[in-house]
Design a protein around this motif. Structure first.
Motif, PDB file in Angstrom:
ATOM      1  N   PRO A 173       0.831  -1.219   0.000  1.00  0.00           N
ATOM      2  CA  PRO A 173       0.000   0.000   0.000  1.00  0.00           C
ATOM      3  C   PRO A 173       0.861   1.262   0.000  1.00  0.00           C
ATOM      4  O   PRO A 173       2.067   1.221   0.278  1.00  0.00           O
ATOM      5  N   LYS A 174       0.211   2.378  -0.307  1.00  0.00           N
ATOM      6  CA  LYS A 174       0.915   3.660  -0.318  1.00  0.00           C
ATOM      7  C   LYS A 174       1.376   4.033   1.091  1.00  0.00           C
ATOM      8  O   LYS A 174       0.930   3.474   2.078  1.00  0.00           O
ATOM      9  N   HIS A 175       2.271   5.026   1.151  1.00  0.00           N
ATOM     10  CA  HIS A 175       2.783   5.480   2.444  1.00  0.00           C
ATOM     11  C   HIS A 175       1.652   5.991   3.338  1.00  0.00           C
ATOM     12  O   HIS A 175       0.665   6.533   2.861  1.00  0.00           O
ATOM     13  N   ASN A 176       1.856   5.816   4.639  1.00  0.00           N
ATOM     14  CA  ASN A 176       0.880   6.225   5.650  1.00  0.00           C
ATOM     15  C   ASN A 176      -0.500   5.634   5.358  1.00  0.00           C
ATOM     16  O   ASN A 176      -1.506   6.331   5.208  1.00  0.00           O
ATOM     17  N   VAL A 177      -0.526   4.325   5.271  1.00  0.00           N
ATOM     18  CA  VAL A 177      -1.745   3.614   4.869  1.00  0.00           C
ATOM     19  C   VAL A 177      -2.690   3.361   6.041  1.00  0.00           C
ATOM     20  O   VAL A 177      -3.819   2.949   5.830  1.00  0.00           O
ATOM     21  N   LEU A 178      -2.249   3.600   7.261  1.00  0.00           N
ATOM     22  CA  LEU A 178      -3.030   3.190   8.437  1.00  0.00           C
ATOM     23  C   LEU A 178      -4.092   4.223   8.775  1.00  0.00           C
ATOM     24  O   LEU A 178      -4.039   4.904   9.794  1.00  0.00           O
ATOM     25  N   ASP A 179      -5.062   4.337   7.890  1.00  0.00           N
ATOM     26  CA  ASP A 179      -6.115   5.327   8.091  1.00  0.00           C
ATOM     27  C   ASP A 179      -7.218   4.818   9.020  1.00  0.00           C
ATOM     28  O   ASP A 179      -7.764   5.576   9.814  1.00  0.00           O
ATOM     29  N   GLU A 180      -7.577   3.542   8.906  1.00  0.00           N
ATOM     30  CA  GLU A 180      -8.642   2.988   9.731  1.00  0.00           C
ATOM     31  C   GLU A 180      -8.088   2.530  11.083  1.00  0.00           C
ATOM     32  O   GLU A 180      -7.017   1.944  11.145  1.00  0.00           O
ATOM     33  N   PRO A 181      -8.816   2.792  12.172  1.00  0.00           N
ATOM     34  CA  PRO A 181      -8.328   2.368  13.501  1.00  0.00           C
ATOM     35  C   PRO A 181      -8.246   0.851  13.598  1.00  0.00           C
ATOM     36  O   PRO A 181      -9.071   0.125  13.039  1.00  0.00           O
ATOM     37  N   TYR A 182      -7.247   0.394  14.318  1.00  0.00           N
ATOM     38  CA  TYR A 182      -7.021  -1.039  14.483  1.00  0.00           C
ATOM     39  C   TYR A 182      -7.972  -1.594  15.549  1.00  0.00           C
ATOM     40  O   TYR A 182      -8.262  -0.916  16.546  1.00  0.00           O
ATOM     41  N   ASN A 183      -8.437  -2.802  15.356  1.00  0.00           N
ATOM     42  CA  ASN A 183      -9.294  -3.473  16.333  1.00  0.00           C
ATOM     43  C   ASN A 183      -8.423  -3.976  17.479  1.00  0.00           C
ATOM     44  O   ASN A 183      -7.745  -5.004  17.362  1.00  0.00           O
ATOM     45  N   CYS A 184      -8.444  -3.245  18.578  1.00  0.00           N
ATOM     46  CA  CYS A 184      -7.524  -3.556  19.678  1.00  0.00           C
ATOM     47  C   CYS A 184      -7.901  -4.821  20.441  1.00  0.00           C
ATOM     48  O   CYS A 184      -7.145  -5.256  21.320  1.00  0.00           O
ATOM     49  N   SER A 185      -9.034  -5.400  20.132  1.00  0.00           N
ATOM     50  CA  SER A 185      -9.387  -6.682  20.768  1.00  0.00           C
ATOM     51  C   SER A 185      -8.623  -7.846  20.136  1.00  0.00           C
ATOM     52  O   SER A 185      -8.573  -8.939  20.704  1.00  0.00           O
ATOM     53  N   LEU A 186      -8.015  -7.588  18.986  1.00  0.00           N
ATOM     54  CA  LEU A 186      -7.239  -8.630  18.316  1.00  0.00           C
ATOM     55  C   LEU A 186      -5.849  -8.739  18.938  1.00  0.00           C
ATOM     56  O   LEU A 186      -5.272  -7.748  19.372  1.00  0.00           O
TER      57      LEU A 186
END
Length: 472
Positions: A218-231
């Protein structure tokens, strides 16, 4: 006839009286002007339209004037005909003491570096520089950057490292093939589900072999959606056998990661280290305060770096926070010098015993100026340095060992001073290392030694020259 003569005489007398009166008034006004000039009063403030001639009273001392609605003359007004003196200059503001950052900027003459993402080929590797960037940026003189390397299986060390360092970290992650996706998930979990310092201070770079490119990047700075911290994050409880690197029997290109992380650091001063080595707190600010003094061995004309003492502690021990706590642990055997059981000569630092006996002091100082020769000819120091220091040879791997020896040789030949710091140290993640026989790694180490001896060392002698007492 008589009347005509009498009328002429009267008229003549009247004319003479008028002439006399006019001359007398002019003469009297001249005295007034003279008196005003001598007394320093301003004629400009005198309303001559209000001068009344009727109540003039001639006295022996001269003429007095009574005025109506006249402005009172001020003694401070300048005399007519004199130049007005210039206003005095405003008082000088007291000079303020330069800040530590201003002193560092003056001493180092450093330049700020761009902080932009880019994708470039580096030898046999593709590198995604500044792939996931920290939210904060820094000027070159502001702080010290901790530069390090890892794959995603080591990323559980990032938060404890960061909580002690609390300054920028530049980390290069080896992520070939399917390891790339797990690496991205690990970064997302660290940024969204752990300390806020990760998002604020850590910049991630990713690299992989040209023969093991991931299926999707993916393109740079791809982490736009929040991560599911329960995982559960991929870096927890992962075994090396599960990783793409192990399945494809790839070596870990440790020095590629070291150099990438170093080169991307925004600050002038950097601490190239390993992710499992936790620093004593507040090194960055204390170090800059030391540099700002610019005294003693800091003024040496030789190039210089600032080594830190390294230690390891038992598995169930707390990582020491202060030198006093560390000394207590050394006394009771829960701490010992780094790699004492594996390669004591590799980290045999000058004046080590004296350093351990010396009491802790408030600030940071230069404890001793050492050289990489004599008993310390194979010393592999970890130090605070700058972008000017020699890089690491990227042909060397972690499995083949001796990955920092060639840089050590270059430092020796270039006559570097090693300004050992007194109250700063690094401690490995808890767990005392013991020697384990590894035939595969021994074979790789043998190949590495031959590579250094036959190819790299001759190159170093051409590029850097030779100096008595220096060796790889």
């Amino acid at each position: 006839m008589y009347n005509n003569r009498k009328s002429f005489i009267v008229k003549s007398l009247i004319i003479l009286c008028l002439i006399y009166f006019a001359v007398h008034v002019i003469y009297s006004n001249g005295n007034i002007i003279t008196e005003l000039q001598l007394s320093g009063r301003s004629l400009a403030s005198l309303d001559t339209q209000n001068i009344e001639t009727a109540p003039l009273i001639q006295e022996a001392s001269g003429v007095q004037i009574t005025t109506s609605n006249s402005t009172k003359l001020q003694p401070s007004d300048p005399v007519v005909g004199e130049e007005k003196l210039p206003a005095p200059p405003p008082p000088e503001r007291p000079k303020t003491e330069p800040t530590v950052s201003e002193k560092i900027k003056e001493i180092t003459q450093c330049l700020d570096k761009p902080f932009v993402p880019k994708t470039q080929q580096r030898g046999d590797y593709w590198v995604l520089y500044n792939y996931i960037r920290a939210e904060r940026t820094f000027k070159c003189e502001e702080t010290v950057t901790y530069t390090t390397h890892a794959d995603y299986s080591f990323m559980d060390n990032l938060v404890p490292l960061l909580e002690r360092w609390r300054a920028p970290i530049s980390i290069a992650l080896h992520a070939p093939g399917t390891d790339f996706a797990y690496t991205l998930e690990s970064i997302a979990h660290l940024r969204d589900c752990t300390s806020s310092l990760v998002r604020e201070l850590v910049t991630f770079h990713i690299y992989f072999s040209t023969k093991h490119v991931p299926k999707e990047v993916p393109k740079h700075n791809v982490l736009d959606e929040p991560y599911n911290c329960s995982l559960t994050p991929p870096y927890l409880n992962v075994s090396s056998d599960q990783m793409y690197k192990a399945q494809k029997k790839l070596l870990y290109p440790v020095n590629v990661g070291r150099n990438v992380a170093r080169e991307m650091a925004q600050t002038h001063f950097i601490l190239p280290s390993d992710i499992e080595l936790y620093p004593s707190p507040n090194i960055s600010s204390k170090f800059l305060n030391l540099i700002a003094t610019n005294t003693g061995p800091l003024q040496s004309k030789n190039p210089k770096v600032y080594p830190l003492h390294l230690f390891e502690v038992s598995a169930n021990s707390q990582v020491p926070v202060t030198k006093t706590m560390l000394k207590d642990m050394l006394s009771n055997g829960t701490a010992l010098p780094f790699h004492k059981n594996l390669c004591p000569g590799c980290h045999n630092i000058p004046k080590a015993k004296e350093w351990q006996l010396a009491p802790e002091t408030k600030d940071l100082h230069v404890f001793h100026v050492g050289k990489r020769n004599g008993k310390f000819i194979h010393w592999e120091p970890i130090f605070i340095g700058t972008h000017s220091d020699p890089l690491y040879d990227e042909r060397l791997s972690w499995e083949g060992k001796s990955d920092k020896m060639t840089q050590g040789y270059a430092l020796c030949v270039l006559n570097y001073d090693f300004l050992i710091l007194d109250n700063a140290f690094l401690v490995h993640k808890p767990g005392i290392k013991i020697y384990k026989k590894d035939s595969k790694r021994a074979m790789l180490a043998g190949k590495t030694n031959q590579l250094i001896k036959k190819i790299i060392f001759p190159e170093l002698k051409v590029l850097y020259g030779v100096r008595k007492g220096c060796a790889v």
